[in-house]
Design an enzyme around this catalytic site. Structure first.
Site, PDB file in Angstrom:
ATOM      1  CE1 TYR A 234       9.186   6.651   8.639  1.00 43.62           C
ATOM      2  CE2 TYR A 234       8.582   8.661   9.822  1.00 43.62           C
ATOM      3  CZ  TYR A 234       8.592   7.277   9.725  1.00 43.62           C
ATOM      4  OH  TYR A 234       7.994   6.522  10.705  1.00 43.62           O
TER       5      TYR A 234
ATOM      6  CG  PHE B 132     -18.432  -2.432   4.649  1.00 40.33           C
ATOM      7  CD1 PHE B 132     -19.120  -3.096   3.641  1.00 40.33           C
ATOM      8  CD2 PHE B 132     -17.082  -2.703   4.812  1.00 40.33           C
ATOM      9  CE1 PHE B 132     -18.476  -4.006   2.827  1.00 40.33           C
ATOM     10  CE2 PHE B 132     -16.432  -3.603   3.992  1.00 40.33           C
ATOM     11  CZ  PHE B 132     -17.128  -4.256   2.994  1.00 40.33           C
ATOM     12  CG  ASP B 133     -17.745  -6.870   5.737  1.00 38.36           C
ATOM     13  OD1 ASP B 133     -17.399  -5.777   5.275  1.00 38.36           O
ATOM     14  OD2 ASP B 133     -17.352  -7.966   5.274  1.00 38.36           O
TER      15      ASP B 133
ATOM     16  CG  ASP C 244     -17.948   3.920   5.626  1.00 41.84           C
ATOM     17  OD1 ASP C 244     -17.236   4.321   4.685  1.00 41.84           O
ATOM     18  OD2 ASP C 244     -18.069   2.715   5.907  1.00 41.84           O
TER      19      ASP C 244
ATOM     20  CB  ALA D  22     -16.206   3.856   1.090  1.00 45.13           C
TER      21      ALA D  22
ATOM     22  CE  LYS E 183     -14.599   0.131  -0.906  1.00 42.86           C
ATOM     23  NZ  LYS E 183     -13.661  -0.333   0.128  1.00 42.86           N
TER      24      LYS E 183
ATOM     25  CG  HIS F 185     -17.520 -12.559   4.200  1.00 40.13           C
ATOM     26  ND1 HIS F 185     -17.413 -11.858   5.376  1.00 40.13           N
ATOM     27  CD2 HIS F 185     -17.155 -11.706   3.225  1.00 40.13           C
ATOM     28  CE1 HIS F 185     -17.019 -10.629   5.111  1.00 40.13           C
ATOM     29  NE2 HIS F 185     -16.853 -10.509   3.818  1.00 40.13           N
TER      30      HIS F 185
HETATM   31  N1  F0G Z   1     -16.734   1.139   4.340  1.00 42.77           N
HETATM   32  C1  F0G Z   1     -17.415   0.723   3.266  1.00 42.77           C
HETATM   33  C2  F0G Z   1     -18.765   1.291   2.986  1.00 42.77           C
HETATM   34  C3  F0G Z   1     -16.841  -0.216   2.408  1.00 42.77           C
HETATM   35  O1  F0G Z   1     -17.527  -0.624   1.353  1.00 42.77           O
HETATM   36  C4  F0G Z   1     -15.550  -0.717   2.708  1.00 42.77           C
HETATM   37  C5  F0G Z   1     -14.914  -1.705   1.856  1.00 42.77           C
HETATM   38  C6  F0G Z   1     -14.873  -0.242   3.835  1.00 42.77           C
HETATM   39  C7  F0G Z   1     -15.509   0.698   4.630  1.00 42.77           C
HETATM   40  C8  F0G Z   1     -13.498  -0.725   4.202  1.00 42.77           C
HETATM   41  O2  F0G Z   1     -12.566  -0.212   3.341  1.00 42.77           O
HETATM   42  O3  F0G Z   1     -11.607  -2.170   2.108  1.00 42.77           O
HETATM   43  O4  F0G Z   1     -10.421   0.019   2.179  1.00 42.77           O
HETATM   44  O5  F0G Z   1     -10.525  -1.388   4.190  1.00 42.77           O
HETATM   45  N2  F0G Z   1     -15.510  -2.347   0.985  1.00 42.77           N
HETATM   46  C9  F0G Z   1     -14.937  -3.278   0.055  1.00 42.77           C
HETATM   47  C10 F0G Z   1     -16.025  -3.842  -0.802  1.00 42.77           C
HETATM   48  C11 F0G Z   1     -14.043  -4.298   0.642  1.00 42.77           C
HETATM   49  O6  F0G Z   1     -15.760  -4.801  -1.531  1.00 42.77           O
HETATM   50  O7  F0G Z   1     -17.134  -3.317  -0.783  1.00 42.77           O
HETATM   51  P1  F0G Z   1     -11.211  -0.991   2.930  1.00 42.77           P
END
Ligand code: F0G
Length: 460
Positions: free
Chosen positions: A72, A124-125, A215, A217, A258, A450
């Site tokens: 843990y 990102f969304d 960010d 990713a 990613k 979406h």
């Molecule tokens: N930032 C970026 C640039 C992303 O592309 C994503 C996720 C996230 C943050 C959020 O990360 O999914 O681990 O919570 N993108 C996915 C996509 C969902 O299909 O591009 P997450």
């Protein structure tokens, strides 16, 4: 004869794919209310919905799964992850989280308050969602070239310094918790940000006393583009580029699904102990204790290993080369897409293919559904549905581009699969004039609609 390119790996485990008929797909997509997220995965032949968590782990990563320490507190797998993050990003503090948006939730809880502005490049969304959820505003400062699918620019994810400085000049620093640099920029096509731009954004932000948050990713894919497109870095090692990129930031949120090539996981990296202490409280509340944060030990071990594999040049060359390969095939067939191709996906220009469909009938979604019907290929709409409604006026936001994203999972599909996808789009492109109507919304949620939206097909 020059030797052709070949992938720097071979395949040890395979997963069967299910074929279907057009009649079956017509029924399935109708039952899914024309939302590709609502399909079962066995109703899909080639799944390019996302490159997130869908990659193939290496046998080294699977070994880490067995070595996972499930304690843990103080798990050894946590320390593997800590070492990898320290070495790669050069940030001394980190918190594990279960995925990227969880990292956003925790970090933004510590940094953003109501009424704030968060300038950055094509947020990102989920990032925008977490900003707007806190009644703050995301301000997109991406360069104008980033919104054209045909203008060639090596770094279409760059931030426009004039746009950024305007925000800095016209608002008090207390209202701007940070500037967000997304590497690479998912929303406009997996487009990278140059080292020069990162450096300039950091310098400008420093002048106004504003922290910089990445960010991260797809940070490794961004580093690859810096190496191959930015002259000053062509001799640099990917990991040195990564280290320099992050040297300009104060913190980073990471979706490890990613560029760390794992199926689940994320983290926040931070330079400052005070920020770490603040964020730790939210991490414990939302994610879990600071040495696991919603992740199993085995997943942390695989993630640490994935971070190292994801920053190898040969791997990145093969991965980004496959994305470019799909782009080449589409070009041969006359299918318009965002050029140059980005790091993780090809973004097909639905506005150009279906100009006869009004934007109110969702051009990119219409194309995504056509692609599924044509060959069982699942992509995702990056257009009006994803752009959602304005949080204040509740009006639809119509983005500059209507794109169909074909995101390619890492080390998962072969170039034969890419040929198949290109042929499907080629067929649609040939009969594009026969597609006369789009869709209308019959049900939607108030935020990030979406994922669950329900649509109805409009008749001619
Ligand atoms: N930032 C970026 C640039 C992303 O592309 C994503 C996720 C996230 C943050 C959020 O990360 O999914 O681990 O919570 N993108 C996915 C996509 C969902 O299909 O591009 P997450």
């Amino acid at each position: 004869m020059n030797l052709p390119y070949a992938e720097p790996y071979r395949i040890k485990v395979v997963e069967p794919l299910t074929r279907s008929t057009r009649a079956q797909r017509e029924q399935w997509i109708r039952e899914a209310s024309y939302n590709l997220f609502s399909l079962r995965s066995d109703q899909v032949f080639i799944d390019l919905l996302t490159d997130s968590g869908t990659g193939a782990m290496s046998h080294y990563q699977w070994s880490e799964v067995m070595l996972g320490d499930e304690s843990y507190a103080g798990s050894l797998s946590y320390y593997k992850m800590k070492d990898a993050i320290n070495n790669l990003l050069g940030m001394p503090y980190f918190l594990p989280t279960h995925q990227g948006r969880a990292a956003e939730n925790v970090l933004f809880s510590a940094m953003i308050k109501q009424g704030d502005l968060v300038p950055g490049n094509a947020h990102f969304d989920t990032t925008k969602g977490h900003i707007e959820f806190r009644r703050a505003v995301a301000v997109d400062c991406t360069i104008n070239e980033g919104c054209s699918t045909t203008l060639l620019h090596p770094f279409k994810g760059n931030i426009d310094l004039n746009k950024l400085e305007k925000i800095y000049k016209s608002n008090p620093a207390e209202k701007i918790p940070f500037c967000l640099i997304t590497v690479t920029c998912n929303t406009n096509g997996g487009q990278p940000v140059s080292m020069e731009n990162i450096r300039e954004v950091a310098a400008l932000s420093k002048k106004y006393g504003i922290p910089v948050v990445f960010d991260a990713a797809r940070f490794a894919e961004n580093a690859y583009f810096i190496k191959v497109r930015e002259k000053a870095y062509e001799q640099h090692d990917i990991r040195d580029i990564v280290r320099e990129m992050f040297s300009y930031g104060d913190a980073a949120t990471m979706s490890s699904k990613k560029d760390a090539i794992v199926n689940m996981g994320g983290f926040i990296a931070m330079r400052d102990k005070a920020l770490y202490d603040q964020a730790s409280v939210y991490n414990i509340m939302f994610e879990g204790f600071v040495t696991y944060g919603g992740m199993a030990g085995r997943d942390m071990g695989a993630l640490a290993q994935g971070l190292m594999e994801g920053t190898e040049f040969d791997y990145l060359e093969s991965r980004i080369g496959q994305v470019a390969y799909l782009g080449e095939k589409l070009r041969e067939l006359g299918v318009p897409f965002q050029e140059p191709t980005g790091g993780h996906a090809v973004f097909v220009d639905a506005k150009k293919i279906l100009p006869q469909i009004p934007k109110e009938e969702y051009q990119a979604q219409t194309l995504a559904i056509e692609l599924y019907l044509e060959g069982g290929v699942r992509g995702v709409e990056i257009g009006t549905l994803m752009a959602d409604r304005d949080p204040v006026t509740r009006e639809n936001r119509y983005p500059a581009m209507e794109l169909l994203r074909l995101a390619i999972p890492r080390r998962t599909y072969t170039n034969n699969h890419m040929d198949y996808v290109a042929a499907c789009l080629g067929n649609i492109h040939e009969r594009r004039d026969q597609i006369r109507r789009g869709y209308r919304i019959v049900n939607e949620k108030p935020i990030m609609r979406h994922f669950t939206v329900e649509l109805e097909k409009l008749e001619v």
